[in-house]
Design a protein around this motif. Structure first.
Motif, PDB file in Angstrom:
ATOM      1  N   ASN A 200    -149.314 -53.143 -29.993  1.00 37.82           N
ATOM      2  CA  ASN A 200    -149.328 -54.397 -30.756  1.00 37.82           C
ATOM      3  C   ASN A 200    -150.078 -55.499 -29.988  1.00 37.82           C
ATOM      4  N   ASP A 201    -151.226 -55.126 -29.446  1.00 36.62           N
ATOM      5  CA  ASP A 201    -152.108 -56.046 -28.706  1.00 36.62           C
ATOM      6  C   ASP A 201    -151.528 -56.493 -27.361  1.00 36.62           C
ATOM      7  N   LYS A 202    -150.436 -55.889 -26.961  1.00 36.60           N
ATOM      8  CA  LYS A 202    -149.845 -56.210 -25.662  1.00 36.60           C
ATOM      9  C   LYS A 202    -150.071 -55.026 -24.715  1.00 36.60           C
ATOM     10  N   GLU A 203    -150.555 -55.307 -23.520  1.00 41.18           N
ATOM     11  CA  GLU A 203    -150.779 -54.230 -22.571  1.00 41.18           C
ATOM     12  C   GLU A 203    -149.441 -53.663 -22.100  1.00 41.18           C
ATOM     13  N   VAL A 204    -149.374 -52.351 -22.065  1.00 43.57           N
ATOM     14  CA  VAL A 204    -148.132 -51.688 -21.666  1.00 43.57           C
ATOM     15  C   VAL A 204    -148.349 -50.890 -20.392  1.00 43.57           C
ATOM     16  N   GLU A 205    -147.257 -50.606 -19.745  1.00 46.12           N
ATOM     17  CA  GLU A 205    -147.273 -49.777 -18.550  1.00 46.12           C
ATOM     18  C   GLU A 205    -146.431 -48.536 -18.822  1.00 46.12           C
ATOM     19  N   TRP A 206    -147.037 -47.380 -18.616  1.00 51.64           N
ATOM     20  CA  TRP A 206    -146.287 -46.146 -18.797  1.00 51.64           C
ATOM     21  C   TRP A 206    -145.429 -45.879 -17.560  1.00 51.64           C
ATOM     22  N   LYS A 207    -144.156 -45.607 -17.809  1.00 51.48           N
ATOM     23  CA  LYS A 207    -143.270 -45.256 -16.706  1.00 51.48           C
ATOM     24  C   LYS A 207    -142.376 -44.094 -17.110  1.00 51.48           C
ATOM     25  N   LYS A 208    -142.019 -43.309 -16.125  1.00 53.48           N
ATOM     26  CA  LYS A 208    -141.072 -42.226 -16.375  1.00 53.48           C
ATOM     27  C   LYS A 208    -139.671 -42.811 -16.508  1.00 53.48           C
ATOM     28  N   LEU A 209    -138.840 -42.148 -17.313  1.00 52.61           N
ATOM     29  CA  LEU A 209    -137.457 -42.608 -17.470  1.00 52.61           C
ATOM     30  C   LEU A 209    -136.775 -42.749 -16.112  1.00 52.61           C
ATOM     31  N   GLY A 210    -137.043 -41.788 -15.247  1.00 49.71           N
ATOM     32  CA  GLY A 210    -136.427 -41.820 -13.919  1.00 49.71           C
ATOM     33  C   GLY A 210    -136.850 -43.002 -13.082  1.00 49.71           C
ATOM     34  N   GLU A 211    -138.003 -43.620 -13.408  1.00 49.65           N
ATOM     35  CA  GLU A 211    -138.469 -44.796 -12.690  1.00 49.65           C
ATOM     36  C   GLU A 211    -137.896 -46.083 -13.268  1.00 49.65           C
ATOM     37  N   VAL A 212    -137.493 -46.010 -14.532  1.00 53.81           N
ATOM     38  CA  VAL A 212    -137.010 -47.206 -15.242  1.00 53.81           C
ATOM     39  C   VAL A 212    -135.509 -47.398 -15.068  1.00 53.81           C
ATOM     40  N   GLY A 213    -134.783 -46.303 -14.932  1.00 53.03           N
ATOM     41  CA  GLY A 213    -133.333 -46.410 -14.825  1.00 53.03           C
ATOM     42  C   GLY A 213    -132.720 -45.157 -14.230  1.00 53.03           C
ATOM     43  N   THR A 214    -131.420 -45.016 -14.419  1.00 54.82           N
ATOM     44  CA  THR A 214    -130.662 -43.902 -13.834  1.00 54.82           C
ATOM     45  C   THR A 214    -130.057 -43.056 -14.946  1.00 54.82           C
ATOM     46  N   LEU A 215    -130.229 -41.750 -14.831  1.00 50.08           N
ATOM     47  CA  LEU A 215    -129.668 -40.794 -15.797  1.00 50.08           C
ATOM     48  C   LEU A 215    -128.419 -40.162 -15.198  1.00 50.08           C
ATOM     49  N   ILE A 216    -127.308 -40.226 -15.951  1.00 47.83           N
ATOM     50  CA  ILE A 216    -126.027 -39.707 -15.467  1.00 47.83           C
ATOM     51  C   ILE A 216    -125.476 -38.726 -16.498  1.00 47.83           C
ATOM     52  N   ARG A 217    -125.285 -37.496 -16.099  1.00 50.99           N
ATOM     53  CA  ARG A 217    -124.792 -36.456 -17.014  1.00 50.99           C
ATOM     54  C   ARG A 217    -123.287 -36.615 -17.212  1.00 50.99           C
ATOM     55  N   GLY A 218    -122.854 -36.505 -18.475  1.00 54.26           N
ATOM     56  CA  GLY A 218    -121.434 -36.604 -18.789  1.00 54.26           C
ATOM     57  C   GLY A 218    -120.688 -35.315 -18.490  1.00 54.26           C
ATOM     58  N   ASN A 219    -119.368 -35.369 -18.650  1.00 54.78           N
ATOM     59  CA  ASN A 219    -118.549 -34.190 -18.344  1.00 54.78           C
ATOM     60  C   ASN A 219    -117.219 -34.261 -19.083  1.00 54.78           C
ATOM     61  N   GLY A 220    -116.689 -33.086 -19.398  1.00 56.36           N
ATOM     62  CA  GLY A 220    -115.264 -32.954 -19.677  1.00 56.36           C
ATOM     63  C   GLY A 220    -114.670 -33.260 -21.019  1.00 56.36           C
ATOM     64  N   LEU A 221    -115.193 -34.179 -21.795  1.00 58.20           N
ATOM     65  CA  LEU A 221    -114.507 -34.627 -23.011  1.00 58.20           C
ATOM     66  C   LEU A 221    -114.486 -33.543 -24.081  1.00 58.20           C
ATOM     67  N   GLN A 222    -113.289 -33.292 -24.649  1.00 50.14           N
ATOM     68  CA  GLN A 222    -113.128 -32.380 -25.771  1.00 50.14           C
ATOM     69  C   GLN A 222    -112.407 -33.111 -26.904  1.00 50.14           C
ATOM     70  N   LYS A 223    -112.583 -32.609 -28.112  1.00 45.42           N
ATOM     71  CA  LYS A 223    -111.972 -33.267 -29.268  1.00 45.42           C
ATOM     72  C   LYS A 223    -110.445 -33.282 -29.176  1.00 45.42           C
ATOM     73  N   LYS A 224    -109.873 -32.313 -28.494  1.00 46.71           N
ATOM     74  CA  LYS A 224    -108.422 -32.277 -28.350  1.00 46.71           C
ATOM     75  C   LYS A 224    -107.908 -33.426 -27.493  1.00 46.71           C
ATOM     76  N   ASP A 225    -108.817 -34.095 -26.763  1.00 50.08           N
ATOM     77  CA  ASP A 225    -108.435 -35.225 -25.923  1.00 50.08           C
ATOM     78  C   ASP A 225    -108.327 -36.531 -26.702  1.00 50.08           C
ATOM     79  N   PHE A 226    -108.739 -36.544 -27.965  1.00 53.83           N
ATOM     80  CA  PHE A 226    -108.719 -37.775 -28.757  1.00 53.83           C
ATOM     81  C   PHE A 226    -107.285 -38.261 -28.980  1.00 53.83           C
ATOM     82  N   VAL A 227    -107.112 -39.568 -28.949  1.00 53.56           N
ATOM     83  CA  VAL A 227    -105.825 -40.196 -29.285  1.00 53.56           C
ATOM     84  C   VAL A 227    -106.104 -41.303 -30.305  1.00 53.56           C
ATOM     85  N   GLU A 228    -105.047 -41.840 -30.919  1.00 51.57           N
ATOM     86  CA  GLU A 228    -105.231 -42.844 -31.960  1.00 51.57           C
ATOM     87  C   GLU A 228    -105.736 -44.166 -31.409  1.00 51.57           C
TER      88      GLU A 228
END
Length: 412
Positions: A200-228
Motif C-alpha cells: 500500500n505504497d509503504k515500504e515493508v521489511e520482511w522478517k521471520k516470525l522467529g525474529e519478530v517474536g517468540t513461539l511457545i508450544r502448548g501442552n496438556g489441555l483436554q476437553k475433559k478438563d473443562f469446567v463451567e
C-alpha cells in the motif's frame, strides 16, 4: 380474525387433542445398505441423517412424503421431510401417516418445531443414538384435518418465500466473502519495485516470525478438563469450529489449578493451531484481544510479539502465507507445522500505525461476512428466527382434556 382462528373456532373451540406419535404414525428404522452399493447414478437418494443424502441407490424402501429422522451420530434427532421415494438407511427412522385424518406434512412441521427436544432425547455415552420409544411416546398436537391442512399451506408458502430470500442473502454473503478475500490479499500482499518491497505504497521489511517474536508450544489441555467457570481456555479444535480472526471471550474454562500447568496467552498474542487433517486449516490463527490472560493446550502454539495481533492474524489468512506454510507442512493423514518451521515463515512488517489502518478496513469486512451480531450473517439468523417464531405460533394450541402430566414438559 385469521383463517386459522376461524377454523379453530369451527372445528376445535374447546382445545386440541394431543397424541403420541406412535398412535398416529408408523415409525420404522431403515435397512442397512453397504456403502459400496452407493453411486451417483442411482434413481433414489439414500438418507441416514441430515438434510443431504449420503448417496444414491436403484431401490427405495419408503413411500412419497415421508418424514426421516436421523437415529445415530452427531445428527441424531435431525428431522427431515422427503417428498419423493428414497432408501432409508439403518441409521434413519422413517415415519408415515396411519390415517387419512393425519396430514404427514403437519406432523413434520410439529416435530421440526420440537427438534431440539428430540435431539436432547439422544441416548448413549459414546456415539449418541435416538431410541425408538422416545419417538413413539413423543406428544404432538393433532387438530382436525382442515386445520392441519391450512397450517401446512401457510407454512409451505412461508417456507418457500423464506428459502428464496435466504438464498439471495446467502448469494450476497458469498459475493461479499470473495470481495473480502480479494481486498485482504491486496492489502496484505507486498509487491517488489526496483529491489524494494512495498505494501500500500509503504515500504515493508520482511522478517521471520522467529525474529519478530517468540513461539511457545502448548501442552496438556483436554476437553475433559473443562469446567463451567474458571480461567478461560481455547482448545485447538475450537479454533477450527468456533473462533474467527480474533476473540475477546472464550467458550470454555479450566480450574485455576489446571491453568497453572498450561501455557498462558496475553492480550495481543496469537494462538496458532499447528495440527489439522488438511493443509487448508493447519495454522488457522486467532488473535487474543481480551483483557485477561487465558490458557491453551497441545497442538497449539502461542506467538508473543509487539506487533498488532489482528494484523498478523489477518496475514495468516492470505495466499502469501499459505504458499509459505505448504513448504513446511509435514504429514499425510495429520498435517503439522513444528514451532521451528513456523519461526522460518516470513511476514511483512509495517509501522504499527499502518498495521492499525489495514486492520480497521479488514475489521469492517470481517463484521459484514462473519459477525453473527451484525452484517449479513445476523440478517440470515434473524430471518430464520422469524420463521421459527411464526411456525411455533401456528403450532401452539390449547390442550383438550390432557390427562398426561408429562405433556407440559414435552411441549414447553
Amino acid at each position: 380474525m385469521s383463517i386459522i382462528q376461524q377454523l379453530i373456532n369451527q372445528y376445535c373451540p374447546h382445545g386440541v387433542e394431543y397424541k403420541k406419535l406412535g398412535e398416529v404414525t408408523k415409525i420404522e428404522l431403515g435397512e442397512q445398505l453397504n456403502k459400496t452399493l452407493l453411486n451417483e447414478k442411482g434413481n433414489y437418494p439414500v438418507y441416514n441423517g441430515g438434510i443431504n443424502p449420503s448417496g444414491y441407490y436403484h431401490k427405495y424402501n419408503t413411500n412419497e412424503n415421508t418424514i426421516a429422522i436421523s437415529q445415530g451420530g452427531a445428527s441424531a434427532g435431525f428431522v427431515n421431510f422427503v417428498k419423493n421415494k428414497f432408501w432409508a438407511g439403518a441409521h434413519c427412522f422413517k415415519i408415515e401417516s396411519l390415517s387419512p385424518q393425519v396430514d404427514i406434512k403437519f406432523v413434520y412441521f410439529s416435530l421440526k418445531s420440537k427438534q431440539d427436544k428430540i435431539q436432547n432425547a439422544k441416548l448413549g455415552a459414546g456415539i449418541p443414538g435416538l431410541n425408538r420409544n422416545e419417538l413413539i411416546n413423543f406428544l404432538i398436537p393433532l387438530p382436525p384435518l382442515p386445520v392441519q391442512e391450512e397450517i401446512v399451506r401457510i407454512l409451505d408458502t412461508f417456507t418457500e418465500l423464506e428459502a428464496e430470500l435466504e438464498a439471495e442473502l446467502e448469494a450476497e454473503l458469498e459475493a461479499r466473502k470473495k470481495q473480502y478475500e480479494y481486498y485482504r490479499n491486496k492489502l496484505l500482499t507486498p509487491v517488489e519495485i526496483h529491489g524494494k518491497w512495498y505494501l500500500n505504497d509503504k515500504e515493508v521489511e520482511w522478517k521471520k516470525l522467529g525474529e519478530v517474536g517468540t513461539l511457545i508450544r502448548g501442552n496438556g489441555l483436554q476437553k475433559k478438563d473443562f469446567v463451567e467457570k474458571g480461567v478461560g481456555c481455547i482448545h485447538y479444535g475450537q479454533i477450527y469450529t468456533y473462533y474467527g480472526t480474533f476473540a475477546d471471550k472464550t467458550i470454555s474454562f479450566v480450574s485455576p489449578e489446571m491453568a497453572k500447568k498450561l501455557k498462558k496467552v496475553g492480550k495481543g498474542d496469537l494462538i496458532i493451531a499447528c495440527t489439522s487433517e488438511n493443509i487448508e486449516d493447519v495454522c488457522k490463527t486467532v488473535a487474543w484481544i481480551g483483557e485477561n490472560d487465558i490458557v491453551i493446550g497441545g497442538h497449539s502454539t502461542i506467538f508473543k510479539h509487539k506487533q498488532n495481533g489482528k494484523y498478523l492474524s489477518y496475514y495468516f489468512q492470505t495466499k502469501h502465507f499459505y504458499n509459505q506454510k505448504v513448504k513446511y507442512a509435514k504429514g499425510t493423514k495429520v498435517i503439522e507445522l513444528s514451532t521451528s518451521d513456523l519461526s522460518k515463515i516470513l511476514i511483512p512488517i509495517l509501522p504499527i500505525s499502518e498495521q492499525e489502518r489495514i486492520v480497521a478496513i479488514l475489521d469492517k469486512f470481517d463484521a459484514l461476512v462473519n459477525d453473527l451480531t451484525a452484517g449479513l450473517p445476523a440478517e440470515i439468523a434473524a430471518r430464520r428466527k422469524q420463521y421459527e417464531y411464526y411456525r411455533n405460533r401456528l403450532l401452539t394450541f390449547p390442550a383438550k382434556k390432557i390427562s398426561d402430566v408429562a405433556i407440559n414438559e414435552n411441549q414447553s
